[in-house]
Design a protein around this motif. Structure first.
Motif, PDB file in Angstrom:
ATOM      1  N   GLY A  99      16.837 -49.290  23.597  1.00  0.00           N
ATOM      2  CA  GLY A  99      16.015 -49.703  22.454  1.00  0.00           C
ATOM      3  C   GLY A  99      16.459 -51.058  21.956  1.00  0.00           C
ATOM      4  O   GLY A  99      17.573 -51.508  22.259  1.00  0.00           O
ATOM      5  N   MET A 100      15.556 -51.705  21.216  1.00  0.00           N
ATOM      6  CA  MET A 100      15.929 -53.007  20.637  1.00  0.00           C
ATOM      7  C   MET A 100      15.075 -53.272  19.401  1.00  0.00           C
ATOM      8  O   MET A 100      14.121 -52.526  19.136  1.00  0.00           O
ATOM      9  CB  MET A 100      15.763 -54.120  21.663  1.00  0.00           C
ATOM     10  N   THR A 101      15.393 -54.323  18.675  1.00  0.00           N
ATOM     11  CA  THR A 101      14.629 -54.592  17.479  1.00  0.00           C
ATOM     12  C   THR A 101      13.235 -55.124  17.841  1.00  0.00           C
ATOM     13  O   THR A 101      13.073 -55.829  18.832  1.00  0.00           O
ATOM     14  CB  THR A 101      15.340 -55.572  16.533  1.00  0.00           C
ATOM     15  N   ARG A 102      12.253 -54.736  17.021  1.00  0.00           N
ATOM     16  CA  ARG A 102      10.896 -55.238  17.248  1.00  0.00           C
ATOM     17  C   ARG A 102      10.630 -56.456  16.381  1.00  0.00           C
ATOM     18  O   ARG A 102       9.596 -57.107  16.505  1.00  0.00           O
ATOM     19  CB  ARG A 102       9.882 -54.146  16.909  1.00  0.00           C
ATOM     20  N   ASP A 103      11.531 -56.744  15.458  1.00  0.00           N
ATOM     21  CA  ASP A 103      11.349 -57.941  14.618  1.00  0.00           C
ATOM     22  C   ASP A 103      12.707 -58.575  14.322  1.00  0.00           C
ATOM     23  O   ASP A 103      13.288 -59.181  15.194  1.00  0.00           O
ATOM     24  CB  ASP A 103      10.544 -57.613  13.344  1.00  0.00           C
ATOM     25  N   PHE A 144      15.310 -47.569  -0.668  1.00  0.00           N
ATOM     26  CA  PHE A 144      14.599 -48.486   0.229  1.00  0.00           C
ATOM     27  C   PHE A 144      14.174 -47.742   1.504  1.00  0.00           C
ATOM     28  O   PHE A 144      14.833 -46.773   1.902  1.00  0.00           O
ATOM     29  CB  PHE A 144      15.496 -49.680   0.575  1.00  0.00           C
ATOM     30  N   PRO A 145      13.087 -48.225   2.158  1.00  0.00           N
ATOM     31  CA  PRO A 145      12.575 -47.482   3.340  1.00  0.00           C
ATOM     32  C   PRO A 145      13.497 -47.571   4.555  1.00  0.00           C
ATOM     33  O   PRO A 145      14.189 -48.572   4.749  1.00  0.00           O
ATOM     34  CB  PRO A 145      11.241 -48.176   3.627  1.00  0.00           C
ATOM     35  N   ARG A 146      13.491 -46.510   5.350  1.00  0.00           N
ATOM     36  CA  ARG A 146      14.215 -46.487   6.631  1.00  0.00           C
ATOM     37  C   ARG A 146      13.152 -46.377   7.726  1.00  0.00           C
ATOM     38  O   ARG A 146      12.406 -45.388   7.741  1.00  0.00           O
ATOM     39  CB  ARG A 146      15.123 -45.260   6.731  1.00  0.00           C
ATOM     40  N   ALA A 147      13.109 -47.345   8.628  1.00  0.00           N
ATOM     41  CA  ALA A 147      12.087 -47.316   9.680  1.00  0.00           C
ATOM     42  C   ALA A 147      12.656 -46.641  10.921  1.00  0.00           C
ATOM     43  O   ALA A 147      13.375 -47.266  11.695  1.00  0.00           O
ATOM     44  CB  ALA A 147      11.617 -48.729   9.994  1.00  0.00           C
ATOM     45  N   TYR A 148      12.334 -45.344  11.089  1.00  0.00           N
ATOM     46  CA  TYR A 148      12.809 -44.638  12.295  1.00  0.00           C
ATOM     47  C   TYR A 148      11.840 -44.790  13.466  1.00  0.00           C
ATOM     48  O   TYR A 148      12.164 -44.444  14.587  1.00  0.00           O
ATOM     49  CB  TYR A 148      13.073 -43.163  11.975  1.00  0.00           C
ATOM     50  N   LEU A 149      10.623 -45.309  13.185  1.00  0.00           N
ATOM     51  CA  LEU A 149       9.590 -45.504  14.216  1.00  0.00           C
ATOM     52  C   LEU A 149       9.215 -44.174  14.869  1.00  0.00           C
ATOM     53  O   LEU A 149       9.429 -43.121  14.283  1.00  0.00           O
ATOM     54  CB  LEU A 149      10.034 -46.575  15.221  1.00  0.00           C
ATOM     55  N   GLU A 150       8.680 -44.222  16.095  1.00  0.00           N
ATOM     56  CA  GLU A 150       8.181 -42.996  16.717  1.00  0.00           C
ATOM     57  C   GLU A 150       9.335 -42.056  17.046  1.00  0.00           C
ATOM     58  O   GLU A 150      10.454 -42.509  17.287  1.00  0.00           O
ATOM     59  CB  GLU A 150       7.437 -43.294  18.034  1.00  0.00           C
ATOM     60  N   GLU A 151       9.008 -40.779  17.106  1.00  0.00           N
ATOM     61  CA  GLU A 151       9.977 -39.740  17.483  1.00  0.00           C
ATOM     62  C   GLU A 151      10.653 -40.130  18.812  1.00  0.00           C
ATOM     63  O   GLU A 151       9.981 -40.470  19.787  1.00  0.00           O
ATOM     64  CB  GLU A 151       9.192 -38.422  17.647  1.00  0.00           C
ATOM     65  N   TYR A 195      14.362 -45.552  20.279  1.00  0.00           N
ATOM     66  CA  TYR A 195      15.634 -46.190  19.919  1.00  0.00           C
ATOM     67  C   TYR A 195      15.412 -47.636  19.489  1.00  0.00           C
ATOM     68  O   TYR A 195      16.356 -48.411  19.392  1.00  0.00           O
ATOM     69  CB  TYR A 195      16.622 -46.100  21.090  1.00  0.00           C
ATOM     70  N   ASP A 196      14.155 -47.997  19.248  1.00  0.00           N
ATOM     71  CA  ASP A 196      13.863 -49.347  18.734  1.00  0.00           C
ATOM     72  C   ASP A 196      14.164 -49.418  17.238  1.00  0.00           C
ATOM     73  O   ASP A 196      14.268 -48.397  16.569  1.00  0.00           O
ATOM     74  CB  ASP A 196      12.386 -49.686  18.960  1.00  0.00           C
ATOM     75  N   PHE A 197      14.290 -50.638  16.772  1.00  0.00           N
ATOM     76  CA  PHE A 197      14.527 -50.873  15.347  1.00  0.00           C
ATOM     77  C   PHE A 197      13.443 -51.771  14.784  1.00  0.00           C
ATOM     78  O   PHE A 197      12.803 -52.531  15.514  1.00  0.00           O
ATOM     79  CB  PHE A 197      15.864 -51.603  15.138  1.00  0.00           C
ATOM     80  N   SER A 198      13.271 -51.704  13.465  1.00  0.00           N
ATOM     81  CA  SER A 198      12.426 -52.668  12.758  1.00  0.00           C
ATOM     82  C   SER A 198      13.013 -52.835  11.363  1.00  0.00           C
ATOM     83  O   SER A 198      13.187 -51.841  10.638  1.00  0.00           O
ATOM     84  CB  SER A 198      10.994 -52.146  12.666  1.00  0.00           C
ATOM     85  N   PHE A 199      13.360 -54.054  11.027  1.00  0.00           N
ATOM     86  CA  PHE A 199      13.969 -54.288   9.718  1.00  0.00           C
ATOM     87  C   PHE A 199      13.084 -55.112   8.789  1.00  0.00           C
ATOM     88  O   PHE A 199      13.465 -55.378   7.658  1.00  0.00           O
ATOM     89  CB  PHE A 199      15.341 -54.964   9.871  1.00  0.00           C
ATOM     90  N   SER A 200      11.900 -55.522   9.278  1.00  0.00           N
ATOM     91  CA  SER A 200      11.086 -56.404   8.435  1.00  0.00           C
ATOM     92  C   SER A 200      10.505 -55.667   7.217  1.00  0.00           C
ATOM     93  O   SER A 200      10.390 -56.239   6.142  1.00  0.00           O
ATOM     94  CB  SER A 200       9.991 -57.087   9.250  1.00  0.00           C
ATOM     95  N   SER A 225      23.173 -45.979  12.608  1.00  0.00           N
ATOM     96  CA  SER A 225      24.123 -44.936  13.025  1.00  0.00           C
ATOM     97  C   SER A 225      23.387 -43.703  13.567  1.00  0.00           C
ATOM     98  O   SER A 225      23.801 -43.142  14.580  1.00  0.00           O
ATOM     99  CB  SER A 225      25.075 -44.573  11.889  1.00  0.00           C
ATOM    100  N   ASP A 226      22.268 -43.315  12.943  1.00  0.00           N
ATOM    101  CA  ASP A 226      21.518 -42.156  13.455  1.00  0.00           C
ATOM    102  C   ASP A 226      21.028 -42.415  14.881  1.00  0.00           C
ATOM    103  O   ASP A 226      21.113 -41.542  15.753  1.00  0.00           O
ATOM    104  CB  ASP A 226      20.306 -41.853  12.564  1.00  0.00           C
ATOM    105  N   LYS A 227      20.497 -43.624  15.106  1.00  0.00           N
ATOM    106  CA  LYS A 227      19.938 -43.909  16.445  1.00  0.00           C
ATOM    107  C   LYS A 227      21.033 -44.017  17.503  1.00  0.00           C
ATOM    108  O   LYS A 227      20.847 -43.574  18.641  1.00  0.00           O
ATOM    109  CB  LYS A 227      19.099 -45.188  16.403  1.00  0.00           C
TER     110      LYS A 227
END
Ligand code: KG4
Ligand code: ZN
Length: 337
Positions: free
Chosen positions: A159-163, A201-208, A211-216, A254-256
């Motif tokens: 997985g990697m960041t999308r933004d 603040f929101p936590r972006a876990y994305l799809e089930e 392992y990607d991230f999004s912090f925007s 840490s969860d991912k």
């Protein structure tokens, strides 16, 4: 035991000029890091042209100091490793041309190293017993990747960041809070005085299962929170905002990482990159690892942020595999793992 192999490593991908001598991939004989932070601080971030100029000014001296501290000469060296990407092209080129000139003049093998790969190898220096396979989170100013390190030189990106990268989010929020640059260590410090549960603040876990991230989204939420306060004429509780923002980043990272380590049945969850220096991330991950029976490893802070020793370690293992670069090796600003 075969003969010792010492690598001279050079790193200049961003705002640190660094040279290191590393024996057999794991033992650091010297690791000189000339940081440009004080120069870039007044601009609130790295200015690429200034970075290149500073690398030119410093690189020869940094290499001399590295040799001097290790008590070695060029005759003792078995190869020259250098970061050739990713990073700022002008900055990379200074290290790369220097490495090529030295390799050519001294008839030494040139070994181009991927900076992200280098970050992972900081853990081989720190933890002498560590061997692949393991799962590693590389989180820095430019990258956030979860990597399955299958063996030396074989990586599966899970997985990697999308933004934004995690470190970039820290730097942007620190700027919005008026803390300065680089933001990560400053947020880390001030967050210790705040309540991490003060603001949800929101936590972006994305799809089930992703392992990607999004912090925007998180970044926008923090900026909106600060704007709405300022429109009401109130000022934020900076430690609470910093702590709540940091908690949101740390929860997701840490969860991912733990989930990825469980999926791969990795005995280790490993941290690397500048953000791996974050005290909350280390603490939270260690607790989660303990619950799941997964050993959490990370390097000393000096090996988390940019340094040439990690490049020397990765370079050693590449040399052992016979992966020598040609003299036309180029700087690749967006080099992937
Ligand atoms: O690995 P690195 O030195 O350079 C890149 O390859 O990008 O990482 C620098 C990043 C910066 O964004 C910095 O704010 C962040 O790592 N960082 C931290 C901490 N120390 C450095 N982020 C959070 N907490 C820290 N203690
Ligand atoms: Zn880095």
């Amino acid at each position: 035991m075969g003969k010792d192999v010492v690598i001279l490593a050079i790193e200049s991908s961003c705002d640190e000029t660094s040279a290191s001598l590393v024996r057999n991939g794991r033992e650091v004989l010297s690791n000189i890091i000339s940081s440009q932070i004080s120069v870039h601080k007044k601009f609130g971030g790295v200015v690429p042209e200034v970075a290149s100029r500073k690398h030119i000014e410093n690189i020869s001296q940094v290499i001399d100091l590295a040799l001097g501290e290790a008590g070695l000469r060029f005759d003792d060296i078995g190869g020259i490793a250098v970061t050739h990407g990713p990073g700022l092209v002008g900055a990379l080129l200074i290290g790369l041309t220097t490495a090529k000139a030295l390799a050519y003049a001294r008839k030494l093998p040139l070994i181009g190293v991927n900076h992200i790969e280098g970050h992972i190898y900081a853990n081989f220096i720190q933890h002498k017993e560590l061997e692949p396979p393991f799962v590693c989170l590389v989180a820095s100013g430019g990258h956030s990747h979860i990597v399955n390190v299958r063996s030396y030189g074989s990586y599966e990106i899970m997985g990697m960041t999308r933004d934004d990268a995690a470190g970039e989010a820290f730097d942007k929020i620190a700027r919005a809070l008026g803390l300065g640059y680089p933001g990560g260590p400053l947020v880390d410090k001030i967050a210790r005085e705040g309540n991490p549960h003060a603001i949800d603040f929101p936590r972006a876990y994305l799809e089930e299962g992703s392992y990607d991230f999004s912090f925007s989204g998180l970044k926008s939420a923090v900026l909106n929170f600060l704007n709405s306060l300022s429109m009401k004429g109130s000022s934020p509780n900076i430690p609470d905002v910093a702590a709540s923002f940091q908690q949101a980043v740390v929860d997701v990272l840490s969860d991912k990482l733990i989930a990825a380590a469980e999926e791969k049945k990795s005995p280790y969850a490993v941290l690397a990159g500048g953000v791996a220096a974050n005290s909350k991330l280390r603490e939270e991950l260690s607790n989660k690892g303990l619950e799941k029976g997964i050993k959490v490893l990370y390097p000393d802070p000096i090996l988390c942020t940019d340094n040439a020793a990690m490049i020397g370690s990765a370079g050693y293992y590449k040399l052992m595999r016979g992966e020598i670069s040609e003299m036309n090796l180029n700087a690749v600003p967006n080099l992937t793992l």
